[in-house]
Design an enzyme around this catalytic site. Sequence first.
Site, PDB file in Angstrom:
ATOM      1  N   ARG A 295      -1.438 -10.069   2.942  1.00  0.00           N
ATOM      2  CA  ARG A 295      -0.503  -9.703   2.903  1.00  0.00           C
ATOM      3  C   ARG A 295      -0.498  -8.087   3.622  1.00  0.00           C
ATOM      4  NH1 ARG A 295       2.939  -6.116  -1.027  1.00  0.00           N
ATOM      5  NH2 ARG A 295       4.703  -5.447   0.178  1.00  0.00           N
TER       6      ARG A 295
ATOM      7  N   HIS B  22       7.010  -0.918   5.252  1.00  0.00           N
ATOM      8  CA  HIS B  22       6.399  -0.339   3.991  1.00  0.00           C
ATOM      9  C   HIS B  22       6.325   1.265   4.009  1.00  0.00           C
ATOM     10  CE1 HIS B  22       3.503  -1.891   0.525  1.00  0.00           C
ATOM     11  NE2 HIS B  22       3.585  -0.498   0.488  1.00  0.00           N
TER      12      HIS B  22
ATOM     13  N   GLU C 208       8.937  -2.479  -2.055  1.00  0.00           N
ATOM     14  CA  GLU C 208       9.673  -1.845  -3.103  1.00  0.00           C
ATOM     15  C   GLU C 208      10.633  -1.064  -2.694  1.00  0.00           C
ATOM     16  OE1 GLU C 208       6.100   0.153  -5.039  1.00  0.00           O
ATOM     17  OE2 GLU C 208       5.339  -1.540  -5.447  1.00  0.00           O
TER      18      GLU C 208
ATOM     19  N   ASN D  43       6.284  -7.335  -7.048  1.00  0.00           N
ATOM     20  CA  ASN D  43       5.303  -6.271  -7.609  1.00  0.00           C
ATOM     21  C   ASN D  43       5.124  -6.008  -8.780  1.00  0.00           C
ATOM     22  OD1 ASN D  43       4.540  -6.462  -4.851  1.00  0.00           O
ATOM     23  ND2 ASN D  43       4.787  -4.345  -4.219  1.00  0.00           N
TER      24      ASN D  43
ATOM     25  N   TYR E   3       3.000  -3.905 -12.084  1.00  0.00           N
ATOM     26  CA  TYR E   3       1.626  -3.081 -12.610  1.00  0.00           C
ATOM     27  C   TYR E   3       1.638  -2.771 -14.166  1.00  0.00           C
ATOM     28  CZ  TYR E   3       0.527  -2.334  -7.769  1.00  0.00           C
ATOM     29  OH  TYR E   3       0.240  -2.410  -6.339  1.00  0.00           O
TER      30      TYR E   3
ATOM     31  N   GLU F 281       2.128  -7.943  -5.310  1.00  0.00           N
ATOM     32  CA  GLU F 281       1.121  -7.078  -5.762  1.00  0.00           C
ATOM     33  C   GLU F 281       0.852  -6.676  -6.928  1.00  0.00           C
ATOM     34  OE1 GLU F 281       1.912  -2.826  -4.674  1.00  0.00           O
ATOM     35  OE2 GLU F 281       2.592  -3.615  -2.309  1.00  0.00           O
TER      36      GLU F 281
END
Length: 496
Positions: free
Chosen positions: A100, A145, A190, A330, A332, A400
């Site tokens: 990606r 991005h 995002e 994504n 985290y 991600e």
Amino acid sequence: MCPKLSIFAIIAITTISVVLAATNNKRFPKDFLFGTATSAYQIEGAWNADGKSESMWDNYVHNTPGFVADNSSGDVACNSYYQWRDDVNILKEMGVNHYRFSIAWARILPTGFSDHINAKGVKYYRRLIKELKQHNIEPMVSMFHWDIPQALQDLGGFLNPKVADWFADYARTLYELFGDDVKYWFTFNEPKTYCNGGYGFAYNPPRIPSQGLKEYECSHNLLRAHAKAYRVYDEEFRSKQNGQISIVLDSMWFGPASNTTEDKKAAEQAFHFELGWYANPVHYGDYPDVMKSRIAARSAAEGRNHSRLPEFTAEEKAQLTNSTDFFALNTYTGNLVSAIPEPAITDPPSRFGDMGVNNFYDKSWETTTLDWFKVAPWGMRVLLKWVKDTYGDPAIVVTENGYPDHGGLDDAKRLKYHRDYLSYTRDAMIEDDVKVFGYTAWSLMDNFEWASGYTQKFGLYSVDFESDDKTRTPKSSAKYFRKVCKTKCLVSKCVD
Ligand SMILES: *[C@@H]1O[C@H](CO)[C@@H](O)[C@H](O)[C@H]1NC(C)=O
Ligand SMILES: *[C@@H]1O[C@H](CO)[C@@H](O)[C@H](O)[C@H]1NC(C)=O
Ligand SMILES: *[C@@H]1O[C@H](CO)[C@@H](O)[C@H](O)[C@H]1NC(C)=O
Ligand SMILES: *[C@@H]1O[C@H](CO)[C@@H](O)[C@H](O)[C@H]1NC(C)=O
């Protein structure tokens, strides 16, 4: 009762649930996609080479001393514009199924508009894509991005409603140029973090008070842009090119701080304000009800005649409904959530007040080099299940997931992070029937980590930024990931 005491009680209870399960030993399906990710500004360098114009990030970093932690920039970064073969080589070395990366708008359309296509920029991405395909690495391409051409930023960027048309034209250009080879497209990466960082009133207190109203405008125009780009594909390219399109949404997971009805409702509310804000419009055509009603009520209490949350027209709602072909996620970290009394009306208003819940991490969770980032892998399953239940059981690719540190080749904690998050992903697939079809590690290699500069590293490969040839070297995590790509298994021996 002393409120502090009850908080301690909550922590004591939640700590019990933190005992990690053993790593899942069921092999991933044969067609499951393992890959890694990067983005243009973070790796390419060559910021003004071969006809590329300045992006907002070039401009901002060059003109805002002290903004980036180590006063660095993406001017050279990993030098991937010249060393893309090195990138493909390490992707091959790991044996990934997909890569990606993002295309720099200002490299393809230097004016921002489709009146002038920069042939050298096109050649760069064409060669990269061909080389990937030659080695059976599926390109997954983000159109945006965060690096809007400065020329468009000067016209208001995402606060100008016309950005939806500018972006749709850019998307059409990309489909025309690369659509025969690219089968997975992402319009935006995002948007929540982009609009928050660029226009936002982060949490409490607002980070940039004077811009307190602009974050919702940014996200609104960005969603309109996404819908238009999706419909351009539908109407002009899908039948010939047969690709799939999504938008990469980022979200932490949320868990109720206790089992009370109030806290469970608060956690649900946090999910809607964090992920539903974007996911609801692209599935159901509008913002979540709880966002619309809360922001309207608080706007009225502030003495406004209109809600601070903009409204979509009927046509926009129709364009937005079902405007993704799969769910791109994504993630985290995570937070616990508790109910609180209605926050006071503030001037300027804050997103914290709009969200109307308290979210926090548990003090017992493993810390990292970033203070907002705690390791809480069991939440991966919670998040995936929430997406499944809320958006009609979509096919999901994790676009991600990754771990920050200050560098070094012996990155046992990063290895463990990927293993544990993958393990809970596998649990979600097996126990909850969530349709996950891919996992993308952020990042292929250390790179320019935005405001953290080169102080925070997320790479599976380290990059020697001091050397002229920006040498890429595998870390322990890269070697582990290579094994996972090869065996589709997280432990030494899997059952099928
Ligand atoms: C970065 O630049 C700012 C402003 O010029 C200065 O105050 C700061 O000390 C510099 N930081 C580093 C790490 O060099
Ligand atoms: C809530 O209840 C579930 C199921 O009984 C339990 O597993 C969990 O630990 C409880 N969570 C909290 C925060 O008390
Ligand atoms: C807001 O609404 C009130 C009551 O309906 C009205 O009197 C006032 O003129 C409106 N203000 C603006 C700026 O539209
Ligand atoms: C959106 O997709 C869902 C699930 O496929 C379907 O049930 C619904 O009818 C679609 N809505 C529209 C407006 O096409």
